[in-house]
Every structure is written in structure tokens, then in C-alpha cells.
Enzyme design. Structure first.
Site, PDB file in Angstrom:
ATOM      1  N   LYS A  13     -15.655 -15.767   6.059  1.00  0.00           N
ATOM      2  CA  LYS A  13     -17.081 -15.703   6.361  1.00  0.00           C
ATOM      3  C   LYS A  13     -17.983 -15.476   5.154  1.00  0.00           C
ATOM      4  O   LYS A  13     -17.764 -14.570   4.362  1.00  0.00           O
ATOM      5  CB  LYS A  13     -17.340 -14.592   7.382  1.00  0.00           C
ATOM      6  CG  LYS A  13     -16.867 -14.956   8.776  1.00  0.00           C
ATOM      7  CD  LYS A  13     -16.669 -13.718   9.600  1.00  0.00           C
ATOM      8  CE  LYS A  13     -17.625 -13.637  10.769  1.00  0.00           C
ATOM      9  NZ  LYS A  13     -17.587 -12.264  11.332  1.00  0.00           N
ATOM     10  N   ARG A  20       0.825  -1.217   0.000  1.00  0.00           N
ATOM     11  CA  ARG A  20       0.000   0.000   0.000  1.00  0.00           C
ATOM     12  C   ARG A  20       0.856   1.262   0.000  1.00  0.00           C
ATOM     13  O   ARG A  20       0.406   2.304  -0.494  1.00  0.00           O
ATOM     14  CB  ARG A  20      -0.933  -0.007   1.214  1.00  0.00           C
ATOM     15  CG  ARG A  20      -2.159  -0.856   0.969  1.00  0.00           C
ATOM     16  CD  ARG A  20      -3.059  -0.827   2.162  1.00  0.00           C
ATOM     17  NE  ARG A  20      -4.400  -1.301   1.809  1.00  0.00           N
ATOM     18  CZ  ARG A  20      -5.317  -1.619   2.707  1.00  0.00           C
ATOM     19  NH1 ARG A  20      -5.047  -1.508   3.994  1.00  0.00           N
ATOM     20  NH2 ARG A  20      -6.511  -2.029   2.322  1.00  0.00           N
ATOM     21  N   GLY A  54     -12.345  -4.407   1.371  1.00  0.00           N
ATOM     22  CA  GLY A  54     -13.743  -4.030   1.550  1.00  0.00           C
ATOM     23  C   GLY A  54     -14.208  -3.055   0.479  1.00  0.00           C
ATOM     24  O   GLY A  54     -15.319  -3.173  -0.045  1.00  0.00           O
ATOM     25  N   GLY A  89      -6.628  -6.448   0.282  1.00  0.00           N
ATOM     26  CA  GLY A  89      -6.393  -7.076   1.579  1.00  0.00           C
ATOM     27  C   GLY A  89      -5.581  -8.351   1.542  1.00  0.00           C
ATOM     28  O   GLY A  89      -4.446  -8.384   1.076  1.00  0.00           O
TER      29      GLY A  89
HETATM   30  C1  3PG Z   1      -8.595  -1.866   5.099  1.00  0.00           C
HETATM   31  O1  3PG Z   1      -7.514  -2.335   5.427  1.00  0.00           O
HETATM   32  O2  3PG Z   1      -9.593  -2.573   4.882  1.00  0.00           O
HETATM   33  C2  3PG Z   1      -8.696  -0.385   4.897  1.00  0.00           C
HETATM   34  O3  3PG Z   1      -7.495   0.245   5.219  1.00  0.00           O
HETATM   35  C3  3PG Z   1      -9.846   0.162   5.701  1.00  0.00           C
HETATM   36  O4  3PG Z   1      -9.637  -0.125   7.054  1.00  0.00           O
HETATM   37  P1  3PG Z   1     -10.891  -0.366   8.004  1.00  0.00           P
HETATM   38  O5  3PG Z   1     -11.537  -1.647   7.519  1.00  0.00           O
HETATM   39  O6  3PG Z   1     -10.317  -0.495   9.389  1.00  0.00           O
HETATM   40  O7  3PG Z   1     -11.806   0.805   7.854  1.00  0.00           O
END
Ligand code: 3PG
Ligand code: MG
Length: 399
Positions: free
Chosen positions: A206, A41, A380, A356
Site C-alpha cells: 500500500k 527476531r 513499522g 518485517g
Molecule cells: C511488528 O511485527 O510490526 C511488531 O512486532 C509490532 O507489532 P504490531 O504492528 O502488531 O504492533
């Protein structure tokens, strides 16, 4: 709707101007040593930062890291990130010990043209994630005071209605950075008219996290391959016993319903690697998906499943992959994720890896990042984009 981007801002000229950049520098840290275990990132935001540095801007970078609870918490400090960012940029990054306090103010004031500062973790402040508009707004006012313009390059956080992504752009001239622009372009291809066959691979633990995206994708995809911890709830829905594997009992009925409606598009594992414990050295065997012993838990998809998934992927022209196929952090249970990832790189397809864990898996398994079409920095965020949800960070740039 059109979004202004970094080139528009650069065309206006940024020399000597303060540019506030929201980045997503939420990188994984080693629990023992605190070292950054994957700097993907940080590298992803370099094109935007370098362009601003070269154009002579005073660059003020802000980000969250982890989920601190609205107050300073040393384990979530961005200090190690400032060090790594400086190495990658080839110039020191001035680190502020707070986000909007005295240290931040003097750090920003001290910046010369072409220099970069990093503010301390945004989430050390209650206002960043507050549900209260006024509280978020007050924090956004303080942040906005550090910039003459705002660049959002934090794709991983655009699905959050947080001060730095949602409220600051309402206060400053705002543009999308290079990373956000590329992410939106790529994901837009997937939601538009992807070249077919369009094959999606979903994993992760999940079903409940992925339910909305499965619903949104089913009508669009030609094939949906499901592995990872969530496959066991689907296997249970097919009538199989899953031993002590991860199971969301309350989702079994939903999975059964999805399978019935999927028109045969959903492919599930036919074999799994079942272990006697969740441990790297656990005794384990490959067993048929309908023959998981009652005292064992599945920690990876098996070789026959990998071969079946690979065959489906080899036909694809468009691929989206989110979520590991097994516990890839443990060598004994990494073959499924590796096999699927390799099959994706071999396919003659435009492939997108969704953020992620899957992006981290690509790098942790030593796969060549350039053999994927795009590796998203948002887990997400990319899922919510594909669900068709409005993303607060993107909507804020459109206004
Ligand atoms: C992540 O790693 O999913 C993003 O940086 C957002 O982080 P968060 O899910 O803690 O909001
Ligand atoms: Mg997240």
C-alpha cells in the site's frame, strides 16, 4: 539525548537481580502447524539475554505475539517461542502460562540466578495496548513488580505507546538492550548524513502505508525505487492502465503530485509480471508497464526493471530497502525481490533492510544475511524512525 544501555546496567552488577526484558518475539507462525517459520527476531535478542544470563541475572522476558484482543487466545500463545528460545540459549526457558497472574508470579519467584523465564503474551491483557493512561499504568505496575531493572530490546515495538514499552520504563531503572542500541545507531546514520548516492527501495502493498516515509525521504535521497503492490497506483498516476492489479484509487492524485515534485528521483517499473489470478500456478507473462492487459494483475516487477534498479543500486554508497518487490512467497513471482536483494548485496554500499516482510524475504530466499550491513527487526518502527517521528519506546528510555 543520551540513553543508558545494557553495559551501564551490567557495570552496576546484576547478579541475583531480576531484570525484566521487553523483547519483540512477534515471529511468524505457520497457519496449519503453528510452527515458527522465521526465528530472526528470537535470534536478534540473544546477545542481550546471554549477557544477562552470564552476569547471573534472573531474566524475565516479556513480548507480544500477533494481535489478540486483550484476552487469552491460544493461537497467539508464546509457548512455541519459549521452546525455540531455550534451544537457541542452550538452557531451558521457564514458561509462565499467564502474563501477570499466579503462574507468572510463581515462575518469576522460582528463578535461580542466570535462569530465564518467558511470560505469556502481553496482549492477552487489555492494559497493554489501552489508550487509557490509568488502565495501561495499572498493568505496567503489575509488570514492573517482576523486575528490579528494565531492559528494552523490542525495537519492533518502540513505535507503540503500549504499557510494556512506554509505561514500565517510567517505573524501573531502564536501559536500552544491545539490539535497540544497534538499530538506533544504524538508522541514525540514515537520517544523519548518509554517504551518497543514497538509494532507497520501497515495496509492499500500500502507498497509503508508505506515504509519510516517502514524503520524509524524498528531500534526503538521491534515488527512490518503487516496486511491489504499491507501484501500480504510481503507474496509474503516470497514465497507464493497470488491469486488475492492486490499486488505491484515492491515492492516484497524491502519487501524481509526488512524481511531479520528485525531480526525477522516483524510478518506477518499466515491465511487470502479469498473471491471470493471484495464485502460485497462475498463467503469467512479462509485459511492459504501459501494456498490462485489462484482465491481468501485476504480481512482480519484470527483468528489465530489475536490471534498471540493479544499475541504480550499483552506484549507491548507502541503501535502505523496505518491502518486497512482488509476491515473493510464490516462486513464480519472487524474481523481482530476489534480483533487487542480490543487487543490494553486490553494491559497495552500507545497506539496511527494514524489518518485517523484507527481512523475512531475505531469509526465505536463502540469501546470506551477513552480506547486508544491517537487517532491522522493526518494519513499522524503522519507517517511523526514518519519518522523524518521536517513538514512545525510545522517548521513554531517554527520560
Ligand atoms: C511488528 O511485527 O510490526 C511488531 O512486532 C509490532 O507489532 P504490531 O504492528 O502488531 O504492533
Ligand atoms: Mg506491524
Amino acid at each position: 539525548m543520551s540513553i543508558r544501555n545494557l553495559d551501564d546496567l551490567l557495570a552496576e552488577g546484576v547478579s541475583g537481580r531480576r531484570v525484566l526484558v521487553r523483547a519483540d518475539l512477534n515471529v511468524p507462525l505457520d497457519k496449519q502447524t503453528g510452527e515458527i517459520t522465521d526465528d530472526g527476531r528470537i535470534r536478534a535478542v540473544l546477545p542481550t539475554l546471554s549477557a544477562l544470563v552470564q552476569a547471573g541475572a534472573k531474566v524475565v522476558v516479556c513480548s507480544h505475539l500477533g494481535r489478540p484482543k486483550g484476552a487469552p487466545d491460544p493461537q497467539f500463545s508464546l509457548r512455541p517461542v519459549a521452546g525455540r528460545l531455550g534451544e537457541l540459549l542452550g538452557a531451558p526457558v521457564h514458561f509462565a502460562e499467564d502474563t501477570v497472574g499466579d503462574s507468572a508470579r510463581s515462575t518469576v519467584e522460582g528463578l535461580a540466578d542466570g535462569q530465564v523465564a518467558l511470560l505469556e503474551n502481553l496482549r492477552f491483557n487489555k492494559g497493554e495496548t489501552s489508550k487509557d493512561d490509568a488502565e495501561r499504568g495499572a498493568f505496567a505496575d503489575q509488570l514492573a513488580a517482576f523486575g528490579d531493572a528494565y531492559v528494552d530490546d523490542a525495537f519492533g515495538a518502540v513505535h507503540r505507546k503500549h504499557a510494556s514499552v512506554h509505561d514500565v520504563p517510567a517505573r524501573l531503572p531502564h536501559v536500552a538492550g544491545r539490539l535497540v542500541l544497534r538499530e538506533v545507531e544504524v538508522l541514525g546514520k540514515l537520517t544523519g548524513d548518509p554517504e551518497r548516492p543514497y538509494v532507497v527501495v520501497l515495496g509492499g502493498s500500500k502507498v497509503s502505508d508508505k506515504l509519510a516515509v516517502i514524503e520524509a525521504l524524498l528531500p534526503k535521497v538521491d534515488r527512490l525505487l518503487i516496486g511491489g503492490g504499491m507501484c501500480f497506483t504510481f503507474l496509474k498516476a503516470q497514465g497507464h492502465e493497470v488491469g486488475t492489479s492492486l490499486l488505491e484509487e484515492d491515492m492516484v492524485e497524491t502519487c501524481r503530485n509526488l512524481l511531479e515534485r520528485s525531480g526525477g528521483k522516483i524510478m518506477l517499473p518499466v515491465d511487470v509480471v502479469a498473471a491471470d489470478a493471484f495464485a502460485p500456478d497462475a498463467t503469467h507473462d512479462t509485459v511492459p508497464a504501459d501494456g498490462i492487459p485489462s484482465h491481468r494483475l501485476g504480481l512482480d516487477i519484470g527483468p528489465e526493471t530489475v536490471a534498471g534498479f540493479a544499475a541504480a543500486l550499483s552506484q549507491a554508497k548507502t541503501i535502505f530497502w523496505n518491502g518486497p518487490m512482488g509476491v515473493f512467497e510464490m516462486a513464480a513471482f519472487a524474481n523481482g525481490t530476489r534480483g533487487v536483494a542480490e543487487a543490494i548485496t553486490k553494491a559497495d554500499a552500507f545497506s539496511v533492510v527494514g524489518g518485517g516482510d523484507s527481512a523475512a524475504a531475505v531469509r526465505a530466499l536463502g540469501l546470506d544475511e551477513s552480506s547486508f550491513g544491517h537487517i532491522s527487526t522493526g518494519g513499522g518502527a524503522s519507517l517511523e524512525y526514518l519519518e522523524g517521528k518521536a517513538l514512545p519506546g525510545i522517548a521513554a528510555l531517554e527520560n
